[in-house]
Design a protein around this motif. Sequence first.
Motif, PDB file in Angstrom:
ATOM      1  N   LEU B  64       0.838  -1.190   0.000  1.00  0.00           N
ATOM      2  CA  LEU B  64       0.000   0.000   0.000  1.00  0.00           C
ATOM      3  C   LEU B  64       0.881   1.251   0.000  1.00  0.00           C
ATOM      4  O   LEU B  64       0.612   2.220  -0.695  1.00  0.00           O
ATOM      5  CB  LEU B  64      -0.910  -0.011   1.230  1.00  0.00           C
ATOM      6  CG  LEU B  64      -2.358   0.429   1.046  1.00  0.00           C
ATOM      7  CD1 LEU B  64      -3.067  -0.410   0.006  1.00  0.00           C
ATOM      8  CD2 LEU B  64      -3.107   0.352   2.361  1.00  0.00           C
ATOM      9  N   ASP B  65       1.968   1.193   0.790  1.00  0.00           N
ATOM     10  CA  ASP B  65       2.896   2.324   0.848  1.00  0.00           C
ATOM     11  C   ASP B  65       3.624   2.494  -0.483  1.00  0.00           C
ATOM     12  O   ASP B  65       3.864   3.620  -0.931  1.00  0.00           O
ATOM     13  CB  ASP B  65       3.934   2.120   1.965  1.00  0.00           C
ATOM     14  CG  ASP B  65       3.262   2.042   3.327  1.00  0.00           C
ATOM     15  OD1 ASP B  65       2.164   2.611   3.445  1.00  0.00           O
ATOM     16  OD2 ASP B  65       3.835   1.429   4.239  1.00  0.00           O
ATOM     17  N   LEU B  70       4.167   5.753  -5.551  1.00  0.00           N
ATOM     18  CA  LEU B  70       3.961   5.847  -6.992  1.00  0.00           C
ATOM     19  C   LEU B  70       2.947   6.940  -7.334  1.00  0.00           C
ATOM     20  O   LEU B  70       3.069   7.639  -8.331  1.00  0.00           O
ATOM     21  CB  LEU B  70       3.434   4.487  -7.473  1.00  0.00           C
ATOM     22  CG  LEU B  70       3.883   3.975  -8.827  1.00  0.00           C
ATOM     23  CD1 LEU B  70       5.348   3.623  -8.793  1.00  0.00           C
ATOM     24  CD2 LEU B  70       3.052   2.760  -9.207  1.00  0.00           C
ATOM     25  N   LEU B  71       1.946   7.080  -6.475  1.00  0.00           N
ATOM     26  CA  LEU B  71       0.850   8.010  -6.756  1.00  0.00           C
ATOM     27  C   LEU B  71       1.160   9.455  -6.368  1.00  0.00           C
ATOM     28  O   LEU B  71       0.509  10.374  -6.833  1.00  0.00           O
ATOM     29  CB  LEU B  71      -0.415   7.561  -6.010  1.00  0.00           C
ATOM     30  CG  LEU B  71      -1.159   6.342  -6.547  1.00  0.00           C
ATOM     31  CD1 LEU B  71      -2.324   5.998  -5.645  1.00  0.00           C
ATOM     32  CD2 LEU B  71      -1.658   6.596  -7.957  1.00  0.00           C
ATOM     33  N   ARG B  72       2.155   9.665  -5.496  1.00  0.00           N
ATOM     34  CA  ARG B  72       2.367  10.985  -4.911  1.00  0.00           C
ATOM     35  C   ARG B  72       2.474  12.132  -5.929  1.00  0.00           C
ATOM     36  O   ARG B  72       1.786  13.138  -5.791  1.00  0.00           O
ATOM     37  CB  ARG B  72       3.596  10.963  -3.985  1.00  0.00           C
ATOM     38  CG  ARG B  72       3.840  12.245  -3.226  1.00  0.00           C
ATOM     39  CD  ARG B  72       4.912  12.072  -2.175  1.00  0.00           C
ATOM     40  NE  ARG B  72       4.417  11.359  -1.019  1.00  0.00           N
ATOM     41  CZ  ARG B  72       3.879  11.954   0.053  1.00  0.00           C
ATOM     42  NH1 ARG B  72       3.771  13.251   0.082  1.00  0.00           N
ATOM     43  NH2 ARG B  72       3.461  11.245   1.078  1.00  0.00           N
ATOM     44  N   LEU B  96      -7.200   6.456  -1.946  1.00  0.00           N
ATOM     45  CA  LEU B  96      -7.259   6.044  -3.350  1.00  0.00           C
ATOM     46  C   LEU B  96      -6.637   4.662  -3.564  1.00  0.00           C
ATOM     47  O   LEU B  96      -7.169   3.845  -4.318  1.00  0.00           O
ATOM     48  CB  LEU B  96      -6.579   7.083  -4.246  1.00  0.00           C
ATOM     49  CG  LEU B  96      -7.250   8.469  -4.256  1.00  0.00           C
ATOM     50  CD1 LEU B  96      -6.486   9.418  -5.153  1.00  0.00           C
ATOM     51  CD2 LEU B  96      -8.702   8.373  -4.686  1.00  0.00           C
ATOM     52  N   SER B  97      -5.519   4.397  -2.860  1.00  0.00           N
ATOM     53  CA  SER B  97      -4.884   3.079  -3.008  1.00  0.00           C
ATOM     54  C   SER B  97      -5.824   1.978  -2.543  1.00  0.00           C
ATOM     55  O   SER B  97      -5.974   0.947  -3.205  1.00  0.00           O
ATOM     56  CB  SER B  97      -3.595   2.999  -2.189  1.00  0.00           C
ATOM     57  OG  SER B  97      -2.803   4.128  -2.388  1.00  0.00           O
ATOM     58  N   THR B 144     -11.093   0.965  -9.737  1.00  0.00           N
ATOM     59  CA  THR B 144     -10.966  -0.413  -9.258  1.00  0.00           C
ATOM     60  C   THR B 144      -9.975  -1.180 -10.104  1.00  0.00           C
ATOM     61  O   THR B 144      -9.942  -1.017 -11.316  1.00  0.00           O
ATOM     62  CB  THR B 144     -12.309  -1.169  -9.377  1.00  0.00           C
ATOM     63  OG1 THR B 144     -13.361  -0.236  -9.244  1.00  0.00           O
ATOM     64  CG2 THR B 144     -12.420  -2.250  -8.354  1.00  0.00           C
ATOM     65  N   LEU B 145      -9.176  -2.012  -9.472  1.00  0.00           N
ATOM     66  CA  LEU B 145      -8.300  -2.899 -10.233  1.00  0.00           C
ATOM     67  C   LEU B 145      -8.932  -4.274 -10.396  1.00  0.00           C
ATOM     68  O   LEU B 145      -8.921  -4.845 -11.469  1.00  0.00           O
ATOM     69  CB  LEU B 145      -6.929  -3.016  -9.550  1.00  0.00           C
ATOM     70  CG  LEU B 145      -6.107  -1.729  -9.502  1.00  0.00           C
ATOM     71  CD1 LEU B 145      -4.770  -1.957  -8.829  1.00  0.00           C
ATOM     72  CD2 LEU B 145      -5.884  -1.171 -10.903  1.00  0.00           C
ATOM     73  N   ILE B 146      -9.507  -4.809  -9.306  1.00  0.00           N
ATOM     74  CA  ILE B 146     -10.142  -6.133  -9.384  1.00  0.00           C
ATOM     75  C   ILE B 146     -11.562  -6.038  -8.807  1.00  0.00           C
ATOM     76  O   ILE B 146     -11.744  -5.829  -7.610  1.00  0.00           O
ATOM     77  CB  ILE B 146      -9.353  -7.187  -8.568  1.00  0.00           C
ATOM     78  CG1 ILE B 146      -7.903  -7.278  -9.034  1.00  0.00           C
ATOM     79  CG2 ILE B 146     -10.029  -8.548  -8.674  1.00  0.00           C
ATOM     80  CD1 ILE B 146      -7.696  -7.905 -10.366  1.00  0.00           C
TER      81      ILE B 146
END
Lengths: 177, 194
Positions: B64-65, B70-72, B96-97, B144-146
């Motif tokens: 998650l971190d 990656l998103l920052r 969001l993650s 959503t990813l899955i």
Amino acid sequence: MFAAITTISIWAIPVIVVLIPLYAAIKKVPVYETFVDGAKDGFQTAINIIPHLVGMMVAISIFRESGALDALVNLLRPLLERFGIPGEVLPLSLLRPITGAGSLAFTTDLIREHGPDSLIGRMASTIQGSTDTTLYVLTVYFGAVGIRKISYSLKVGLLTDIVGFTAAIIICLLVFT
Amino acid sequence: MVNLIWLAFILIGFIYAALNGDVEAMSRAVFDGAKTGVTVCFSLISILVFWLGMMKIAERAGLLDALARLLRPVIRWIFPGIPRDHPAIGYIISNLSANMLGLGNAATPMGIKAMQELKKLSPHNDEASPEMCTLLALNTSGITLIPTTIIAIRINFGSANPAEIVGTTLLATACSTAAAILFDRWFRYLHSRK
């Protein structure tokens, strides 16, 4: 392009199921104990949905069995079929932003009626998975911090839902037909 | 709103059934509907138990971190009004993650935390700030990813390939998220000119 989407669909879950525990094990996480610890919440989550889903399933079931749903679909059908869209999925687009349990129940109903591997079943699955319940999210998030003037946020949410719904239908038509 | 829709389904259904002279169908529908509701929830147990277990592993392994790092930069660009290193950014990223991984239960408390932080930055007490509207837009677009719930339902009704909708959902969700960001930017611009 569309072959790639199918490939992602087939590989996504197996890859995730392998990669997550593998990465965790490298990081020295006790994978099995952690799994069991997290899995405990799953049961409660599923049980918590029962009242919502039973309530909505009954209402939708009455609406469908009485013939009212068919009447609504027949009304919309001529317009939608020009674009190759099955009329059955349209009520889902109206329900999706308003009620999560309601649209889940409607999706379930479509999948049961038409089969999960029919075009309608696949479209309903994609629509259900690709947008969220705008009104619910707005109520919970803004309600929790005492926001009463919601500014333009509802407009953005609903416009987004329209785009998501249209995208889901077009993508399914391209990939599955 | 939900109350109205629920009542409307039942009422319209009843009137329609009565006009067609088939009120019996309505009693059948009541019991069938209730039964399907419970059956579907039970079929959800298997997938939810497994998936939440997997996600706990991901969380403890620090995935998650990693996703957050990656998103920052993206977040800084989407939320221009938040000062650098403000705690709101951390909460937004976690929210969001968690959403992307389908962890609705973890996403909501994080989202509310983020809203509280954003409220501290806002000059108005009961009016949504542009940053708050942006966070809401990202959450309602449903990244959503899955899509686990849907996969469980498809399995329950005997799909030959329950996961075949992962790719289409991913693409559709990308479209709606892109639309959310664009609409948000547009309305933010109109709002700022008022």
